[in-house]
Write a protein that holds these residues in place. Structure first.
Motif, PDB file in Angstrom:
ATOM      1  N   SER A  60     -40.942 138.957 -58.109  1.00  0.00           N
ATOM      2  CA  SER A  60     -42.226 138.805 -57.429  1.00  0.00           C
ATOM      3  C   SER A  60     -42.163 139.104 -55.935  1.00  0.00           C
ATOM      4  O   SER A  60     -43.060 139.759 -55.398  1.00  0.00           O
ATOM      5  CB  SER A  60     -42.763 137.380 -57.641  1.00  0.00           C
ATOM      6  OG  SER A  60     -42.952 137.118 -59.019  1.00  0.00           O
ATOM      7  N   THR A  61     -41.119 138.623 -55.264  1.00  0.00           N
ATOM      8  CA  THR A  61     -41.070 138.755 -53.809  1.00  0.00           C
ATOM      9  C   THR A  61     -40.524 140.108 -53.372  1.00  0.00           C
ATOM     10  O   THR A  61     -41.068 140.743 -52.464  1.00  0.00           O
ATOM     11  CB  THR A  61     -40.220 137.636 -53.198  1.00  0.00           C
ATOM     12  OG1 THR A  61     -40.715 136.365 -53.648  1.00  0.00           O
ATOM     13  CG2 THR A  61     -40.266 137.684 -51.673  1.00  0.00           C
ATOM     14  N   PHE A  62     -39.441 140.557 -54.042  1.00  0.00           N
ATOM     15  CA  PHE A  62     -38.736 141.738 -53.549  1.00  0.00           C
ATOM     16  C   PHE A  62     -39.052 143.010 -54.343  1.00  0.00           C
ATOM     17  O   PHE A  62     -39.376 144.039 -53.760  1.00  0.00           O
ATOM     18  CB  PHE A  62     -37.224 141.485 -53.552  1.00  0.00           C
ATOM     19  CG  PHE A  62     -36.809 140.373 -52.634  1.00  0.00           C
ATOM     20  CD1 PHE A  62     -36.859 140.536 -51.265  1.00  0.00           C
ATOM     21  CD2 PHE A  62     -36.393 139.153 -53.142  1.00  0.00           C
ATOM     22  CE1 PHE A  62     -36.487 139.514 -50.404  1.00  0.00           C
ATOM     23  CE2 PHE A  62     -36.016 138.126 -52.295  1.00  0.00           C
ATOM     24  CZ  PHE A  62     -36.062 138.299 -50.930  1.00  0.00           C
ATOM     25  N   PHE A 148     -57.376 126.402 -56.241  1.00  0.00           N
ATOM     26  CA  PHE A 148     -56.718 127.649 -55.847  1.00  0.00           C
ATOM     27  C   PHE A 148     -55.867 128.176 -56.993  1.00  0.00           C
ATOM     28  O   PHE A 148     -55.913 129.376 -57.323  1.00  0.00           O
ATOM     29  CB  PHE A 148     -55.814 127.407 -54.632  1.00  0.00           C
ATOM     30  CG  PHE A 148     -56.486 127.596 -53.300  1.00  0.00           C
ATOM     31  CD1 PHE A 148     -56.065 128.571 -52.429  1.00  0.00           C
ATOM     32  CD2 PHE A 148     -57.537 126.780 -52.902  1.00  0.00           C
ATOM     33  CE1 PHE A 148     -56.665 128.750 -51.196  1.00  0.00           C
ATOM     34  CE2 PHE A 148     -58.154 126.939 -51.683  1.00  0.00           C
ATOM     35  CZ  PHE A 148     -57.719 127.931 -50.822  1.00  0.00           C
ATOM     36  N   MET A 149     -55.068 127.305 -57.583  1.00  0.00           N
ATOM     37  CA  MET A 149     -54.166 127.722 -58.657  1.00  0.00           C
ATOM     38  C   MET A 149     -54.951 128.297 -59.826  1.00  0.00           C
ATOM     39  O   MET A 149     -54.560 129.315 -60.419  1.00  0.00           O
ATOM     40  CB  MET A 149     -53.324 126.529 -59.114  1.00  0.00           C
ATOM     41  CG  MET A 149     -52.252 126.870 -60.134  1.00  0.00           C
ATOM     42  SD  MET A 149     -50.908 127.868 -59.454  1.00  0.00           S
ATOM     43  CE  MET A 149     -50.032 126.602 -58.511  1.00  0.00           C
ATOM     44  N   THR A 150     -56.069 127.681 -60.174  1.00  0.00           N
ATOM     45  CA  THR A 150     -56.885 128.159 -61.295  1.00  0.00           C
ATOM     46  C   THR A 150     -57.437 129.553 -61.017  1.00  0.00           C
ATOM     47  O   THR A 150     -57.347 130.452 -61.862  1.00  0.00           O
ATOM     48  CB  THR A 150     -58.033 127.177 -61.555  1.00  0.00           C
ATOM     49  OG1 THR A 150     -57.495 125.880 -61.865  1.00  0.00           O
ATOM     50  CG2 THR A 150     -58.885 127.650 -62.719  1.00  0.00           C
ATOM     51  N   MET A 153     -54.569 132.244 -61.040  1.00  0.00           N
ATOM     52  CA  MET A 153     -53.998 132.490 -62.367  1.00  0.00           C
ATOM     53  C   MET A 153     -55.014 133.130 -63.313  1.00  0.00           C
ATOM     54  O   MET A 153     -54.634 133.894 -64.200  1.00  0.00           O
ATOM     55  CB  MET A 153     -53.461 131.183 -62.970  1.00  0.00           C
ATOM     56  CG  MET A 153     -52.213 130.683 -62.271  1.00  0.00           C
ATOM     57  SD  MET A 153     -50.894 131.927 -62.285  1.00  0.00           S
ATOM     58  CE  MET A 153     -49.633 131.090 -61.330  1.00  0.00           C
ATOM     59  N   VAL A 154     -56.280 132.807 -63.142  1.00  0.00           N
ATOM     60  CA  VAL A 154     -57.321 133.471 -63.945  1.00  0.00           C
ATOM     61  C   VAL A 154     -57.320 134.955 -63.672  1.00  0.00           C
ATOM     62  O   VAL A 154     -57.439 135.785 -64.589  1.00  0.00           O
ATOM     63  CB  VAL A 154     -58.704 132.848 -63.664  1.00  0.00           C
ATOM     64  CG1 VAL A 154     -59.828 133.759 -64.139  1.00  0.00           C
ATOM     65  CG2 VAL A 154     -58.819 131.491 -64.352  1.00  0.00           C
ATOM     66  N   CYS A 202     -48.783 135.250 -57.830  1.00  0.00           N
ATOM     67  CA  CYS A 202     -49.972 134.406 -57.671  1.00  0.00           C
ATOM     68  C   CYS A 202     -49.579 132.955 -57.418  1.00  0.00           C
ATOM     69  O   CYS A 202     -50.185 132.263 -56.586  1.00  0.00           O
ATOM     70  CB  CYS A 202     -50.864 134.504 -58.905  1.00  0.00           C
ATOM     71  SG  CYS A 202     -51.722 136.091 -59.075  1.00  0.00           S
ATOM     72  N   PHE A 203     -48.556 132.498 -58.129  1.00  0.00           N
ATOM     73  CA  PHE A 203     -48.041 131.144 -57.929  1.00  0.00           C
ATOM     74  C   PHE A 203     -47.557 130.974 -56.485  1.00  0.00           C
ATOM     75  O   PHE A 203     -47.857 129.969 -55.824  1.00  0.00           O
ATOM     76  CB  PHE A 203     -46.905 130.902 -58.922  1.00  0.00           C
ATOM     77  CG  PHE A 203     -46.276 129.542 -58.838  1.00  0.00           C
ATOM     78  CD1 PHE A 203     -46.864 128.463 -59.463  1.00  0.00           C
ATOM     79  CD2 PHE A 203     -45.098 129.354 -58.137  1.00  0.00           C
ATOM     80  CE1 PHE A 203     -46.283 127.204 -59.388  1.00  0.00           C
ATOM     81  CE2 PHE A 203     -44.510 128.108 -58.053  1.00  0.00           C
ATOM     82  CZ  PHE A 203     -45.107 127.024 -58.678  1.00  0.00           C
ATOM     83  N   GLN A 204     -46.816 131.969 -55.991  1.00  0.00           N
ATOM     84  CA  GLN A 204     -46.354 131.919 -54.609  1.00  0.00           C
ATOM     85  C   GLN A 204     -47.522 131.991 -53.630  1.00  0.00           C
ATOM     86  O   GLN A 204     -47.547 131.284 -52.623  1.00  0.00           O
ATOM     87  CB  GLN A 204     -45.382 133.074 -54.345  1.00  0.00           C
ATOM     88  CG  GLN A 204     -44.065 132.975 -55.088  1.00  0.00           C
ATOM     89  CD  GLN A 204     -43.217 134.219 -54.882  1.00  0.00           C
ATOM     90  OE1 GLN A 204     -43.729 135.320 -54.718  1.00  0.00           O
ATOM     91  NE2 GLN A 204     -41.899 134.052 -54.903  1.00  0.00           N
ATOM     92  N   ASP A 205     -48.483 132.851 -53.959  1.00  0.00           N
ATOM     93  CA  ASP A 205     -49.627 133.041 -53.072  1.00  0.00           C
ATOM     94  C   ASP A 205     -50.443 131.758 -52.929  1.00  0.00           C
ATOM     95  O   ASP A 205     -50.971 131.466 -51.849  1.00  0.00           O
ATOM     96  CB  ASP A 205     -50.518 134.170 -53.605  1.00  0.00           C
ATOM     97  CG  ASP A 205     -50.941 135.127 -52.502  1.00  0.00           C
ATOM     98  OD1 ASP A 205     -50.446 134.985 -51.371  1.00  0.00           O
ATOM     99  OD2 ASP A 205     -51.758 136.015 -52.770  1.00  0.00           O
ATOM    100  N   VAL A 206     -50.572 131.000 -54.005  1.00  0.00           N
ATOM    101  CA  VAL A 206     -51.277 129.718 -53.924  1.00  0.00           C
ATOM    102  C   VAL A 206     -50.605 128.819 -52.887  1.00  0.00           C
ATOM    103  O   VAL A 206     -51.266 128.209 -52.037  1.00  0.00           O
ATOM    104  CB  VAL A 206     -51.300 129.026 -55.300  1.00  0.00           C
ATOM    105  CG1 VAL A 206     -51.844 127.605 -55.169  1.00  0.00           C
ATOM    106  CG2 VAL A 206     -52.155 129.800 -56.282  1.00  0.00           C
ATOM    107  N   CYS A 207     -49.281 128.763 -52.931  1.00  0.00           N
ATOM    108  CA  CYS A 207     -48.536 127.878 -52.029  1.00  0.00           C
ATOM    109  C   CYS A 207     -48.667 128.328 -50.577  1.00  0.00           C
ATOM    110  O   CYS A 207     -48.913 127.507 -49.682  1.00  0.00           O
ATOM    111  CB  CYS A 207     -47.071 127.827 -52.435  1.00  0.00           C
ATOM    112  SG  CYS A 207     -46.794 127.137 -54.084  1.00  0.00           S
TER     113      CYS A 207
END
Length: 407
Positions: A60-62, A148-150, A153-154, A202-207
């Motif tokens: 995801s990051t690299f 945000f997470m919802t 992820m949607v 997306c998980f990282q982006d939420v954080c």
């Protein structure tokens, strides 16, 4: 509902009799940041945590930003206009997300320092109404995090499902030794890898997008309580002049703690918001073009959820920054409204000096270039309409559609 309250208790407002824990406003956020693989590995699960961190951040990051770029170079002629814009809008956001993750990775300890400062603020809460105000801020903060997470992820799931429905990978990234056109096995494997990478992103982006909202919401609750504390200075008839002066000095110390909390978070916020400001207009512009000119129903729904996610990356925090400026003005007004007229000269001089400091609003800057505010957010968002207008005037969409029909 009762089971949900048991699993996620910090999402619900606690009783005023329970001591306040402002750090719980970031409880689920920090757990997810831990799952991002950017914290110190726990001794018990050292190898498992390292393996998970390596897998998630590699994909995801690299690699994901590299995969987008390599996919354009290798298969640009095979993209339809809609697929190309879908991939391009996400590519820019993926590059910005990777940069924000690296910023948070370097400065993640500041979140722990900020929570320690919140613990200091909690020690000053003595009334039930004050504790209840913090409890409400904590529950609202955690609900916003899950919202945000919802949304994020949607978007990832909608894009994946709509791409699978037409028999193509969502973004057509480049993966060595994988040709999704050769077999259904390769198609499923590439789609799965892209979904894992995008869901992880997306998980990282939420954080990295939600942490400013979580921290500032609970800060605003403390500032509201602090304003009431300032407003009631000198109103106790049983206090002597020395006790009144000690309370004023304690309020000055409280204000220093608030400023220390803001200074602790300022470098992280400055970097991540600056990166997002740079790309938000361009990303929204590509998304508008895709929705209006090329998208079918499935991809339009995915694009709309993506647009909502992009707007969430800056808009809520920019609104909070405007409210924070207003809160600072309220602090100065509250101190001026306190009972200081009959105070001794030492008390008045200290109060006037304190009043001058309170009149300086708390502001955040994006790398000392943009003030983080609603006005700046509107300005960078308006750039998306400029991108859309430019594409329309140059007839790029018609040229892309014509070239696709010729092939």
């Amino acid at each position: 509902m009762r089971r949900l309250r048991t699993i996620f208790p910090a999402m619900y407002t606690r009783s005023a009799d329970i001591p306040a824990r402002s750090r719980d406003a970031t409880l689920y956020l920090l757990r997810c940041i831990f799952l991002m693989g950017v914290r110190k590995p726990p001794a018990r699960f050292f190898l498992a945590y390292l393996a998970w961190s390596f897998a998630l951040n590699l994909c995801s990051t690299f690699y994901q930003p590299i995969g987008f770029l390599t996919g354009y170079i290798s298969h640009l002629s095979e993209f339809s206009p809609g697929e190309f814009l879908t991939s391009l809008q996400v590519a820019f956001n993926a590059w910005s997300c990777s940069t924000k993750v690296l910023i948070v990775w370097v400065l993640v300890k500041r979140f722990d320092e900020a929570n320690t400062i919140l613990d200091e603020m909690d020690k000053r809460l003595t009334k039930a109404s004050e504790r209840l105000q913090v409890h409400r801020a904590v529950s609202n903060s955690n609900r916003i995090f899950f919202f945000f997470m919802t949304v994020y992820m949607v978007y990832a799931t909608n894009t994946f499902l709509s791409a699978i429905a037409i028999g193509r990978p969502p973004y057509q990234n480049y993966y060595p030794y994988l040709d999704w056109r050769s077999s259904y096995w390769h198609l499923g494997l590439q789609a799965g890898l892209e979904y894992f990478a995008m869901a992880g992103a997306c998980f990282q982006d939420v954080c990295v997008d939600c942490y400013p909202v979580n921290f500032i919401l609970v800060l605003r609750a403390h500032m509201s309580i602090f304003a009431d504390r300032l407003r009631h200075l000198g109103t106790d008839p049983m206090e002597n002049q020395e006790q009144r002066y000690e309370k004023l000095v304690q309020c000055i110390q409280d204000h220093k703690v608030i400023l220390r909390f803001v200074d602790c978070l300022r470098p992280v916020i400055s970097g991540t918001i600056f990166v997002q400001f740079l790309v938000v207009g361009l990303v929204l512009g590509f998304t508008l073009i895709n929705i209006v000119l090329f998208a079918n129903l499935g991809s339009a729904i995915a694009a709309l959820s993506f647009m909502a996610a992009v707007l969430l990356e800056t808009t809520p925090f920019c609104i909070l920054c405007n409210y924070l400026t207003e809160d600072c003005h309220n602090l100065a007004n509250a101190l001026f409204q306190s009972h200081w007229i009959d105070g001794e000269m030492r008390y008045k001089k200290t109060l006037m000096y304190f009043l001058q400091n309170l009149q300086q609003p708390i502001t955040f800057m994006a790398m000392n270039v943009f003030p983080i505010s609603v006005g700046t957010n509107i300005s960078v968002t308006k750039f998306s309409f400029s991108v859309f207008t430019l594409v329309k005037q140059m007839n790029i969409a018609e040229k892309l559609s014509k070239s696709e029909e010729d092939e």
